[in-house]
Write an enzyme that holds these catalytic residues in place. Structure first.
Site, PDB file in Angstrom:
ATOM      1  N   ASN A   1       0.821  -1.210   0.000  1.00  0.00           N
ATOM      2  CA  ASN A   1       0.000   0.000   0.000  1.00  0.00           C
ATOM      3  C   ASN A   1       0.857   1.261   0.000  1.00  0.00           C
ATOM      4  OD1 ASN A   1      -2.246  -1.681   0.164  1.00  0.00           O
ATOM      5  ND2 ASN A   1      -2.513  -1.391   2.362  1.00  0.00           N
TER       6      ASN A   1
ATOM      7  N   GLY B   1      -3.605   4.598   7.239  1.00  0.00           N
ATOM      8  CA  GLY B   1      -2.303   4.789   7.856  1.00  0.00           C
ATOM      9  C   GLY B   1      -1.155   4.589   6.877  1.00  0.00           C
ATOM     10  N   ASP B   2      -1.330   3.681   5.927  1.00  0.00           N
ATOM     11  CA  ASP B   2      -0.307   3.472   4.897  1.00  0.00           C
ATOM     12  C   ASP B   2      -0.223   4.674   3.968  1.00  0.00           C
ATOM     13  OD1 ASP B   2       0.110   0.909   5.949  1.00  0.00           O
ATOM     14  OD2 ASP B   2      -1.425   0.048   4.646  1.00  0.00           O
ATOM     15  N   ALA B   3      -1.372   5.231   3.591  1.00  0.00           N
ATOM     16  CA  ALA B   3      -1.365   6.437   2.761  1.00  0.00           C
ATOM     17  C   ALA B   3      -0.743   7.606   3.510  1.00  0.00           C
ATOM     18  CB  ALA B   3      -2.798   6.781   2.333  1.00  0.00           C
TER      19      ALA B   3
END
Length: 286
Positions: free
Chosen positions: A43, A234-236
């Site tokens: 991601n 959270g990955d973004a």
């Protein structure tokens, strides 16, 4: 834009949307079902590629249809997958993600190939050409060795250990990184378990925004949005922060970009939403 290496989990996600989670021994209908590539490292890598970064991924998949499709999605997004390891004896790791009407997420995981890669699977030449290594949840010994090798080549290193930070022995890896991404629950565990005086803590606080702590405190309040699905937000966030950081942004700008990227993903279903600088700047109001 300098090269960034992401290392960690690459999964196949099956996302099920429901109006509400069932009571014990209950049943609710699935209102939507979708499947696609996931995993925190995958991601983040796609988010970075969307933002124009030169990004390579180190991870592991099985020799199956899900693994091939996960690779194809990453390649189509512009991610270098030449160091994604295929484990013929294991399936691609599957995650079943249940999302309720408020956007809250519950994850059911099936073991697979997402930790079959080793630090030695990343060639010296790849490290020599990179500026930053971002690690996500993975085998603790692999994470520690990757961080050590990156430091030998002068890379900055960030780590988002994820929800299992309290039980995976990540101390050696954490001691070798500059930036540590944590939510509030993970931060409480980490502050009790590790000496974090040398790390810059990047705290993801959901609707309350985010902050940086490293002896000083820099905070950003975030953005009011209607949450659809928090999967991958959270990955973004991490992708936005790293992209801004390697582009020379100051900390206030990096947090603003990170919060915008997290909010853009949380407004749409699924772990991956296309990120562009035009969308980010429009969200920030620039």
């Amino acid at each position: 834009m300098p090269r960034i290496i992401c290392a960690g989990h690459l999964n196949w996600d099956v996302t099920l949307r429901v109006d509400a989670l069932p009571d014990p021994d209950g049943e609710v209908p699935v209102t939507d079902r979708r499947a696609g590539g996931g995993g925190s490292a995958g991601n983040v890598a796609i988010g970075l590629a969307d933002l124009g970064c030169d990004v390579a991924l180190l991870g592991g998949v099985g020799d199956d249809e899900e693994g091939r499709r996960a690779r194809e999605e990453l390649t189509d997004a512009g991610v270098d997958v030449s160091h994604v390891v295929t484990a013929p004896e294991l399936p691609t790791t599957r995650k079943y993600i249940v999302v309720d009407s408020s956007g809250e997420v519950m994850v059911l995981g099936c073991d697979g190939a997402n930790e079959t890669f080793e630090a030695s699977d990343l060639p010296e030449s790849n490290l020599a050409d990179a500026e930053h290594l971002h690690m996500t949840s993975q085998d603790p010994e692999t994470a520690a060795r990757l961080a050590e090798r990156a430091k030998e080549h002068g890379l900055t290193v960030s780590f988002d250990p994820g929800r299992r930070i309290g039980d995976r022995g990540y101390g050696p890896a954490i001691s070798a990184v500059e930036y540590l991404f944590l939510n509030d629950r993970e931060a409480a565990l980490a502050l009790d378990a590790f000496d974090l005086t040398e790390q810059t803590l990047v705290l993801k606080r959901g609707p309350e925004g985010a902050e940086i702590r490293d002896g000083e405190r820099v905070a950003h309040p975030g953005y009011p949005i209607d949450v659809v699905d928090t999967t991958g937000a959270g990955d973004a966030f991490a992708a936005g922060f790293i992209a801004a950081l390697v582009d020379g942004a100051d900390r206030e700008r990096a947090l603003a970009v990170a919060n915008a990227c997290g909010a853009l993903v949380a407004q749409a279903p699924g772990a991956r939403t296309s990120l562009t600088w035009d969308d980010v700047d429009a969200f920030i109001g620039e």
